[in-house]
Design an enzyme around this catalytic site. Structure first.
Site, short mmCIF file in Angstrom:
data_model
loop_
_atom_site.label_atom_id
_atom_site.label_comp_id
_atom_site.label_asym_id
_atom_site.label_seq_id
_atom_site.Cartn_x
_atom_site.Cartn_y
_atom_site.Cartn_z
CD GLN B 235 66.28 1.96 -3.56
OE1 GLN B 235 67.03 2.73 -2.98
NE2 GLN B 235 65.00 1.85 -3.26
NE ARG B 382 62.59 -0.06 6.47
CZ ARG B 382 63.27 -1.16 6.71
NH1 ARG B 382 64.56 -1.11 6.86
NH2 ARG B 382 62.66 -2.31 6.79
CB CYS B 383 58.58 6.65 4.24
SG CYS B 383 59.17 8.16 3.49
#
Lengths: 165, 805, 287
Positions: B235, B382-383
């Site tokens: 990522q 996912r935060c």
């Protein structure tokens, strides 16, 4: 390591190879035939990323040995695209309805939906959800995948043609 | 032929605000994506790990002779091989070290002990079985509340004598850090004077991001050139390259890191893992490419986890419902190594967003991190960093307060939400919220679902339940969240000292076609589509003529990667800024071509035109050609720009969510009847993609709230590490989503956008949890812990006596 | 995940399969749909040296009526059961149960024989077979014999099959016309085994239970035939007290494991709840 000669039809093309008995069908497709559309997600037959169509059935190619598929006719996502490069209605539908994000589940999802529409050309939303329940998606929440399958069903008007078979 | 109108020209660009279909989909729908395991280099070897069956054990010996004798096996690496290279440990982002291969001890189940390298996957897997490791089991610590007991086993012997950690003094041999924010004295005083207080231990279970594609890489070392190329599920590829260079001592210009298509990340693919290091070492040793692909069990049990936060929350309030103070003490279970993927100065991430959307006059938060015999990680699944923990904590606590005050949860929120005129708002825990209109959002949500009618229906159903006419209870979940994303400003955000800017480089070719590259990396977010839309609007060139590239560290400008919803706030801003540099130059070229002063020109969709004479103009396409053929005297040719954007502040997306559930009291099954999500992410770049992100984030929130858990038994074994047990919902379980929005642009972002990918997880989890808890509120239950799976919900009902015959 | 090496055998007849299995003894495992066995092999929790693939044996396929029985070839897939008009008309509980097994892809290859014969207490069909009083055709080195499903299950993965024997067909006596049936399965999600499940087949005579049979899934180390629970209902009109007695009798024979689906006490209670719901649905169906 014992090996065995297998022959099958993959996306309309006759294929022959000698494979180790334990070679998983997914590895045969990906590593031997370079068909990297089907993916490995869970290893234990729960996610459906490896789904291919085998003799008219949706199967999870990570939980099947290549030797079991000897003599079979197999369709992968690569064979769902028309020979001239035209996209299948399902492929159009997934793009039009934003039915994918990372794209990793997409080949298995489309391949599964392809068989679903063969068997049920006019599925309800609930039938679509049940019909794709062997395929996990981590990105979309399925709502747009359902719409994508509906889009394809409508576009095909129930006249789905078998691809590459 | 009539000249197209300005509106027609705008539409043809496919720029900001339109539902542009995704360019990346063309390859994905045909199975022509290019993921790591699709890569085939000649002579590739395969690596596979020998892993510990124990949660805590001493390694007394490793015998790899049988494995090495197996045909096809090239080598077996152990810590003894890595130690001379000083690679048996690697530095973590959190200032700790993590074992690459276990040396003396294993500290969690499935920890990496040896790395087998073989000619193919099958031989590698066989050899793993043949490596004999002699273990002496040791007592395990899986309960973080027991980690700092005086007689707790020493987990990290490598830290013996180290009383200072990366973030100050360590209190105990299993203590990592203590961190606090806010005004302790004023907060304590507010509690002393409070009319009403609540206090609850709110635990957020250990979960895992579990993208459908596991972590994997291919490392290829070219001995002749001395260059290393690594393709991987990264990522943050640029950071990986820098770290790889620092660790391996290979000069950074000779390290090529490439992140190809990534099959979902959700925070799992931010960090560096032993598999990457071992593949690199193996390639250097063998001179051949080495591929490492994680299986699903390895993924769930080793490469990162999320949450495992145990939050004791207290709110002080007046009897009329006005909140006066917030106090939160957190015990954070970081597992065996502190490998949290937070900005370096933030050991508890941005947990100090825990005041949420409410106007707390004072607050204090403290966090203690501890080691346990569990996998390391602590990623932001996912935060943004620890924001979902904070949102779950405050949103549950607000509901508990409403219950104590006998107030409606929505009314309590309305009373305490930060008011529109208070923005930019300075929170008691140190943040400056950029913009918001919270009351409008909540009111709109309540109107949309018919909130008051739902409450009336709930009362009727409750009466029917009490009368024995139904065995179902109805719950209504209300959650209002404020996200904090876009890390971040260099004054307080860095990764290993590197400021958390991000970048864009745009080059316009003579024909007006564009290539642009960013320092971020899409894992499904659709960057190839949306960045092009920003450029299209800024430069008046059709999005279809713009190609976006990310992930190749040789060609893309340096950036910090994609996580924490930072791509739009940082690289999206950089894209706009770079485009504006180009437009400024284009204006000078246009002035030259029209033989007027640049100050007499104005921008009009896709062209500069003469003020007061719209017939006299030069389109961007014409200007692009001129940039290579006819520039003003003294000007360099070419039309390109790069921007490194250091955001002045975070952005603060927010939203109001309402859900309705029906709980089958006899089985504990929770059916989601309805879920309405209103999100405000500022300026909306592509509404189709935004909606898709929200659907996906809500689905992950549903999974977390209703079933996901990485559970360790008392012996340190992970129970059920496969997709049979780890809850990834199918299309059948997944609720149907209703989405809505308001638009409150960020005042400091060039196009006003805030980021959206993670909001639905942050708001969704407490919304589900509040709905389940709300179903039992009438029976005096204050807090039922997540996950709300069948047996836990049934147990909650049982504890309340709801199964009595 | 990659399985250990093995030798693959593909017999063309039942006789050949039995001969190969007898010859190889404990080292061999028959392979039906493979969706229990292959994941176990990939996890290296199973490592047979030989796999004998039953997939090409024509005689193991097909659904037919034989007198008052329906006889189903062991290699008949769940998808084939779902698609069969005969099954839909005569044994709706089989169709209903098949639809609750795993997911569409698995049902295309998962077989009835594999589901009943491998002795996994999580499998759904065994309890249904107990409920229906099915009989398994077993063929081995010493020839063919029949084993009642109710005598077949001995423990987790332990069955009455001797080494070298395979189940070739499942014979199900047709329940009387007008019977009611239901299979109620509590699971966490599609693809999961039951937290608890109950199969019920009953007949009514003017509102009174004339016959009743009950099977329970995944609440012990083997499928359970809840004989006492069923007896408690015969002669009743399924009034609350009778159902309560039946639930108590059913709960009494459960001994589930605690796992991620819930603690043992919960799973026992769920067996009772599934029974109540299956009874209600079966009763509504019965004529």
């Amino acid at each position: 390591m014992s090996k065995m000669q297998v022959s099958m039809t993959v996306n309309g093309t006759a294929v022959e190879a000698r494979v180790e008995h334990r070679t998983l069908l997914i590895h045969f497709l990906r590593d031997h035939l370079n068909l990297t559309g089907p993916h490995i997600g869970c290893d234990t037959s729960h996610c459906g990323a490896c789904t291919v169509d085998l003799d008219g059935k949706s199967v999870k190619s990570c939980t099947m040995f290549a030797v079991q598929a000897d003599g079979a006719s197999i369709l992968t996502i690569e064979g769902i695209t028309g020979a001239d490069g035209t996209l299948h209605a399902l492929q159009d539908g997934f793009r039009e309805m934003h039915g994918l994000q990372c794209g990793f589940c997409t080949p298995g999802m489309i391949t599964r939906a392809y068989r679903l529409l063969q068997e049920n050309p006019h599925p309800t939303e609930e039938e679509i959800r049940f019909g794709i329940s062997g395929n996990l998606c981590r990105c979309t929440g399925y709502q747009n995948i359902v719409k994508a399958v509906q889009y394809a069903a409508e576009k095909l008007g129930g006249k789905l043609k078998e691809a590459a078979e | 032929m009539t000249e197209p109108t300005s509106e027609q020209r705008t539409q043809s660009l496919q720029g900001l605000g339109c539902k542009r279909k995704r360019t990346e989909d063309i390859r994905f729908v045909q199975g022509k994506g290019n993921y790591v395991d699709d890569l085939k280099l000649p002579g590739t070897l395969y690596g596979d790990f020998v892993r510990s069956p124990y949660g805590h054990a001493r390694i007394k010996g490793i015998d790899a002779s049988k494995a090495k004798a197996l045909p096809g096996v090239i080598a077996v690496l152990t810590a003894a091989d890595l130690k001379p290279l000083n690679l048996h440990y690697m530095p973590t982002l959190a200032g700790d070290v993590a074992a690459v291969l276990a040396e003396d001890k294993v500290l969690y189940q499935n920890q990496e002990v040896a790395f087998v390298i073989a000619e193919d996957r099958y031989a590698a897997a066989d050899a793993v079985e043949l490596v004999e490791v002699d273990y002496e089991p040791l007592p395990v610590v899986v309960d973080p509340f027991k980690a700092m007991a005086p007689d707790a086993p020493v987990l990290r012997e490598d830290l013996a004598g180290k009383t200072d950690g990366a973030h100050g003094k360590r209190k105990h041999h299993n203590h990592i850090f203590a961190w606090e924010m806010g005004d302790r004295g004023a907060t304590d005083q507010a509690f002393t004077q409070a009319e009403v207080t609540i206090k609850e231990l709110i635990s957020y279970q250990r979960v895992h991001p579990c993208p459908l594609e596991t972590c994997q890489c291919v490392a290829s070392f070219d001995k002749v050139k001395g260059e290393l190329t690594v393709w991987g599920t990264f990522q943050a590829p640029h950071v990986i390259r820098t770290v790889a260079s620092l660790i391996s001592k290979i000069p950074e210009h000779k390290v090529h890191v490439i992140a190809p298509d990534i099959g979902g990340g959700f925070g799992n693919k931010v960090g560096a893992y032993p598999g990457y290091i071992c593949a690199v070492v193996a390639s250097i040793v063998t001179g051949r490419p080495v591929k490492w692909v994680e299986d699903r069990t390895e993924n769930l049990t080793t490469t990162s986890f999320a949450r495992d936060y145990h939050m004791t929350a207290e709110i002080a309030a007046n009897r009329d419902g006005r909140i006066t103070a917030l106090r939160v003490n957190v015990l954070a279970d970081h597992g065996a190594f502190d490998a949290c993927a937070d900005p370096s100065k933030w050991p508890a991430g941005f947990f100090n967003i825990v005041t949420g959307s409410y106007d707390f006059p004072v607050a204090h938060v403290s966090v203690d991190g501890v080691y346990t015999n569990k996998a390391p990680g602590g990623v932001a699944y996912r935060c943004s960093f620890r924001v979902t923990e904070a949102a779950y904590c405050i949103e549950r606590a607000m509901d508990i307060l409403a219950q104590k005050l006998e107030m409606d949860p929505a009314d309590l929120r309305m009373k305490n939400l930060i008011r529109r005129e208070q923005f930019p708002y300075h929170s008691a825990l140190g943040w400056e919220y950029d913009s918001g209109d919270y009351h409008t959002a909540l009111q709109r949500a309540m109107n949309a679902v018919g909130y008051r009618q739902l409450r009336t229906e709930q009362q009727a159903r409750l009466a029917a339940f009490r009368a024995g006419k139904t065995r179902e209870l109805m719950g209504i979940g209300v959650a209002f969240f404020t996200e904090i994303v876009g890390a971040g400003p260099s004054r307080n955000c860095d990764i290993l000292g590197i400021a958390m800017f991000d970048s864009a480089e745009i080059r316009i070719h003579p024909t007006g076609a564009v290539i642009a590259r960013m320092g971020t990396k899409s894992q499904g977010q659709g960057h190839e589509t949306t960045y092009a839309q920003i450029i299209a609007s800024e430069l008046g060139l059709p999005a279809d003529d713009i190609i976006i590239e990310e992930g190749n560290t040789d060609t893309a400008p340096y950036g910090l990667g994609t996580y924490g919803s930072r791509s739009t706030p940082t690289a999206g801003a950089a894209t706009a800024m770079a485009a504006r540099k180009i437009r400024a130059k284009a204006q000078m070229i246009a002035a030259h071509l029209l033989e007027v002063s640049e100050y007499d020109l104005e921008w009009d969709v896709d062209r500069f035109r003469l003020k007061g004479n719209p017939e006299s103009f030069k389109t961007m396409k014409e200007i692009a050609w001129a940039a290579y053929s006819n520039v003003p005297p003294g000007m360099e040719q070419g039309l390109e720009a790069v921007s490194y954007y250091d955001p002045p502040n975070m952005t603060f997306p927010f939203g109001a969510y309402i859900s309705v559930v029906d709980v089958d009291v006899d089985t504990g099954v929770v059916k989601v009847r309805r879920f309405y999500a209103l999100d405000d992410c500022g300026t909306r770049i592509n509404p189709m993609i935004i909606e898709g992100q929200i659907h996906g984030g809500l689905t992950e929130a549903f999974a977390i709230a209703m079933g996901q858990e990485i559970h360790y038994d008392e012996d340190g074994n992970v129970t059920g590490p496969s997709l049979m047990d780890y809850f990834l919902p199918t299309a059948v379980e997944t609720p149907k989503w209703e989405t809505d929005w308001t638009t409150t642009p960020s005042p400091h972002h060039p196009i006003g956008a805030k980021g959206v990918g993670e909001s639905p997880n942050v708001g969704g989890v407490p919304c589900f949890a509040n709905a389940v808890n709300d179903a039992f509120r009438a029976f005096g239950s204050t807090h039922i812990a997540m996950p709300h799976d069948n047996w836990r919900t049934w147990t909650a009902a049982d504890n309340l006596g709801l199964h009595a015959a | 995940m990659i399985p250990a090496a093995f030798e693959y055998h593909r017999p063309r007849s039942i006789a050949e399969a039995v001969a190969v299995l007898a010859d190889l003894g404990e080292a061999a495992r028959p392979l039906a749909g493979g969706h229990s066995l292959i994941p176990m092999m990939k996890l290296r929790l199973a490592g047979p040296e030989h796999l004998v693939d039953l997939g090409r044996i024509r005689d193991l396929k097909g659904i037919r009526t034989e007198g008052g029985d329906i006889v189903i070839g062991a290699m008949t897939t769940q998808q084939e059961l779902i698609a069969s008009d005969l099954i839909a008309a005569k044994l709706p509980i089989l169709r209903e149960t098949s639809l609750l097994i795993a997911d569409p892809q698995v049902r295309y290859v998962g077989t009835l024989g594999g589901n009943v014969a491998n002795g996994d207490p999580g499998n759904d069909m065994p309890a249904v077979m107990l409920c229906l009083g099915a009989v398994y055709h077993v063929v081995g080195p010493t020839g063919e014999h029949r084993v009642a499903a109710r005598d077949f299950y001995l423990g987790a993965y332990v069955t009455a099959l001797d080494p070298g024997e395979i189940v070739t067909a499942i014979r199900i006596p047709l329940p009387p016309t007008g019977h009611g049936s239901a299979y109620e399965k509590l699971k966490r999600k599609i693809g999961d085994y039951a937290t608890a499940a109950a199969a019920v087949v009953l007949t009514l005579d003017r509102g009174v239970v004339a016959t009743c049979s009950i099977g329970l899934t995944n609440v012990a180390d083997m499928p359970l035939w809840a004989e006492d629970a069923a007896l408690a209902l015969v002669g009743t009109n399924l009034d609350t007290a009778a159902v309560k007695r039946a639930v108590a009798a059913a709960e009494a024979i459960t001994a589930p494991a605690s796992d991620n689906r819930g603690p043992a006490a919960y799973r026992t209670k769920m067996a009772g709840v599934m029974l109540i719901r299956a009874l209600a649905r079966a009763r509504a169906q019965a004529k």
